[in-house]
Design a protein around this motif. Structure first.
Motif, PDB file in Angstrom:
ATOM      1  N   GLU A  95      16.330 -27.582 -31.154  1.00  0.00           N
ATOM      2  CA  GLU A  95      16.725 -27.449 -32.554  1.00  0.00           C
ATOM      3  C   GLU A  95      17.406 -28.715 -33.075  1.00  0.00           C
ATOM      4  O   GLU A  95      17.119 -29.197 -34.175  1.00  0.00           O
ATOM      5  CB  GLU A  95      17.673 -26.256 -32.725  1.00  0.00           C
ATOM      6  CG  GLU A  95      18.107 -26.014 -34.154  1.00  0.00           C
ATOM      7  CD  GLU A  95      19.044 -24.813 -34.255  1.00  0.00           C
ATOM      8  OE1 GLU A  95      19.932 -24.850 -35.122  1.00  0.00           O
ATOM      9  OE2 GLU A  95      18.888 -23.863 -33.474  1.00  0.00           O
ATOM     10  N   ILE A  96      18.299 -29.288 -32.275  1.00  0.00           N
ATOM     11  CA  ILE A  96      18.971 -30.538 -32.659  1.00  0.00           C
ATOM     12  C   ILE A  96      17.930 -31.634 -32.880  1.00  0.00           C
ATOM     13  O   ILE A  96      17.965 -32.357 -33.881  1.00  0.00           O
ATOM     14  CB  ILE A  96      19.991 -30.968 -31.582  1.00  0.00           C
ATOM     15  CG1 ILE A  96      21.196 -30.031 -31.583  1.00  0.00           C
ATOM     16  CG2 ILE A  96      20.418 -32.424 -31.773  1.00  0.00           C
ATOM     17  CD1 ILE A  96      22.123 -30.206 -30.387  1.00  0.00           C
ATOM     18  N   TRP A  97      16.980 -31.748 -31.951  1.00  0.00           N
ATOM     19  CA  TRP A  97      15.975 -32.800 -32.065  1.00  0.00           C
ATOM     20  C   TRP A  97      14.999 -32.549 -33.192  1.00  0.00           C
ATOM     21  O   TRP A  97      14.530 -33.483 -33.837  1.00  0.00           O
ATOM     22  CB  TRP A  97      15.267 -33.030 -30.720  1.00  0.00           C
ATOM     23  CG  TRP A  97      16.134 -33.865 -29.844  1.00  0.00           C
ATOM     24  CD1 TRP A  97      16.875 -33.463 -28.781  1.00  0.00           C
ATOM     25  CD2 TRP A  97      16.427 -35.245 -30.042  1.00  0.00           C
ATOM     26  NE1 TRP A  97      17.599 -34.522 -28.295  1.00  0.00           N
ATOM     27  CE2 TRP A  97      17.336 -35.619 -29.037  1.00  0.00           C
ATOM     28  CE3 TRP A  97      16.008 -36.207 -30.953  1.00  0.00           C
ATOM     29  CZ2 TRP A  97      17.830 -36.920 -28.923  1.00  0.00           C
ATOM     30  CZ3 TRP A  97      16.493 -37.494 -30.835  1.00  0.00           C
ATOM     31  CH2 TRP A  97      17.397 -37.838 -29.839  1.00  0.00           C
ATOM     32  N   ARG A  98      14.719 -31.295 -33.482  1.00  0.00           N
ATOM     33  CA  ARG A  98      13.828 -30.986 -34.609  1.00  0.00           C
ATOM     34  C   ARG A  98      14.457 -31.502 -35.910  1.00  0.00           C
ATOM     35  O   ARG A  98      13.793 -32.134 -36.720  1.00  0.00           O
ATOM     36  CB  ARG A  98      13.570 -29.479 -34.688  1.00  0.00           C
ATOM     37  CG  ARG A  98      12.464 -29.108 -35.653  1.00  0.00           C
ATOM     38  CD  ARG A  98      12.142 -27.604 -35.649  1.00  0.00           C
ATOM     39  NE  ARG A  98      11.708 -27.143 -34.340  1.00  0.00           N
ATOM     40  CZ  ARG A  98      12.403 -26.325 -33.549  1.00  0.00           C
ATOM     41  NH1 ARG A  98      13.576 -25.852 -33.928  1.00  0.00           N
ATOM     42  NH2 ARG A  98      11.940 -25.968 -32.385  1.00  0.00           N
ATOM     43  N   LYS A  99      15.748 -31.280 -36.072  1.00  0.00           N
ATOM     44  CA  LYS A  99      16.441 -31.756 -37.280  1.00  0.00           C
ATOM     45  C   LYS A  99      16.467 -33.283 -37.323  1.00  0.00           C
ATOM     46  O   LYS A  99      16.178 -33.881 -38.358  1.00  0.00           O
ATOM     47  CB  LYS A  99      17.863 -31.203 -37.344  1.00  0.00           C
ATOM     48  CG  LYS A  99      18.617 -31.677 -38.573  1.00  0.00           C
ATOM     49  CD  LYS A  99      19.910 -30.944 -38.763  1.00  0.00           C
ATOM     50  CE  LYS A  99      20.745 -31.434 -39.923  1.00  0.00           C
ATOM     51  NZ  LYS A  99      20.191 -32.294 -40.889  1.00  0.00           N
ATOM     52  N   ARG A 100      16.801 -33.929 -36.211  1.00  0.00           N
ATOM     53  CA  ARG A 100      16.838 -35.391 -36.181  1.00  0.00           C
ATOM     54  C   ARG A 100      15.477 -35.989 -36.495  1.00  0.00           C
ATOM     55  O   ARG A 100      15.371 -36.975 -37.225  1.00  0.00           O
ATOM     56  CB  ARG A 100      17.300 -35.889 -34.808  1.00  0.00           C
ATOM     57  CG  ARG A 100      18.758 -35.707 -34.546  1.00  0.00           C
ATOM     58  CD  ARG A 100      19.127 -36.270 -33.194  1.00  0.00           C
ATOM     59  NE  ARG A 100      20.520 -36.009 -32.887  1.00  0.00           N
ATOM     60  CZ  ARG A 100      21.075 -36.268 -31.718  1.00  0.00           C
ATOM     61  NH1 ARG A 100      20.350 -36.795 -30.739  1.00  0.00           N
ATOM     62  NH2 ARG A 100      22.337 -36.009 -31.505  1.00  0.00           N
ATOM     63  N   LEU A 101      14.438 -35.398 -35.916  1.00  0.00           N
ATOM     64  CA  LEU A 101      13.090 -35.917 -36.148  1.00  0.00           C
ATOM     65  C   LEU A 101      12.642 -35.681 -37.582  1.00  0.00           C
ATOM     66  O   LEU A 101      11.965 -36.529 -38.170  1.00  0.00           O
ATOM     67  CB  LEU A 101      12.103 -35.307 -35.153  1.00  0.00           C
ATOM     68  CG  LEU A 101      12.286 -35.790 -33.718  1.00  0.00           C
ATOM     69  CD1 LEU A 101      11.491 -34.916 -32.755  1.00  0.00           C
ATOM     70  CD2 LEU A 101      11.897 -37.245 -33.576  1.00  0.00           C
ATOM     71  N   ALA A 102      13.008 -34.564 -38.164  1.00  0.00           N
ATOM     72  CA  ALA A 102      12.660 -34.299 -39.563  1.00  0.00           C
ATOM     73  C   ALA A 102      13.346 -35.314 -40.472  1.00  0.00           C
ATOM     74  O   ALA A 102      12.739 -35.845 -41.404  1.00  0.00           O
ATOM     75  CB  ALA A 102      13.058 -32.872 -39.949  1.00  0.00           C
ATOM     76  N   ASP A 103      14.601 -35.621 -40.187  1.00  0.00           N
ATOM     77  CA  ASP A 103      15.355 -36.583 -40.997  1.00  0.00           C
ATOM     78  C   ASP A 103      14.824 -38.006 -40.832  1.00  0.00           C
ATOM     79  O   ASP A 103      14.878 -38.811 -41.755  1.00  0.00           O
ATOM     80  CB  ASP A 103      16.845 -36.550 -40.631  1.00  0.00           C
ATOM     81  CG  ASP A 103      17.529 -35.256 -41.045  1.00  0.00           C
ATOM     82  OD1 ASP A 103      16.942 -34.494 -41.851  1.00  0.00           O
ATOM     83  OD2 ASP A 103      18.646 -34.998 -40.557  1.00  0.00           O
TER      84      ASP A 103
END
Length: 172
Positions: free
Chosen positions: A38-46
């Motif tokens: 979940e943390i990486w999904r947000k970072r990658l989306a940003d």
């Protein structure tokens, strides 16, 4: 052994969480333990926002994501737009297999030929001999040492500041 380098996507979040969660990998980075998909999904989306100016790439080996690298603006100052920070991480099982060289080749090519970057900067822990050797191979030089730079596993460790100037700056 074919290494494929491509732009990272939100679909790579599970792979990032897997290899960035490895204590032997995150210990060499400024990452913290207990990462998640979940943390990486947000970072990658940003990171996909073109206005930010970041470039985030992944390396695939046998179809698995085993490395990441990024170029990031050093700040918003007009006078520092010629410089970018470089970061790289390689999964433990892919270290020593040419993934770092493939990632650095892609990063330097992008910076030199497409992004107008004169200066690439990075920091590396002073005890990370393999990474230092990789960076030197691409023209990075140690510019200084930061004492007690970061907390790693309960101890403060030193880091080198390294930089590389464009080997053949664009001309008109």
């Amino acid at each position: 052994m074919t290494i494929t380098v491509r732009r990272a996507s939100i679909h790579d979040a599970a792979a990032f969480a897997r290899f960035m969660g490895d204590p032997q990998v995150f210990a060499g980075l400024m990452q913290l333990p207990f990462t998640s998909e979940e943390i990486w999904r947000k970072r990658l989306a940003d990171s996909g926002d073109p206005a930010k100016g970041d470039l985030l790439l992944v390396a695939e080996l046998h179809g698995d994501v085993v490395g990441s690298s990024g170029l990031h603006p050093v700040g918003s100052s007009l006078r520092r737009r010629h410089a970018m920070m470089l970061g790289i991480s390689i999964a433990r099982e892919a270290q020593g297999c040419g993934v770092g060289t493939a990632m650095m080749t892609a990063m330097c090519d992008y910076a030199d030929r497409w992004a107008g970057v004169l200066r690439l900067e990075l920091t590396v822990y002073t005890d990370n001999a393999a990474a230092i050797a990789l960076y030197r191979k691409f023209g990075f030089e140690i510019e200084g040492t930061h004492r007690a730079y970061a907390l790693r596993d309960g101890r403060y460790v030193d880091a080198h500041s390294m930089a590389r100037l464009h080997p053949d700056p664009p001309s008109w």
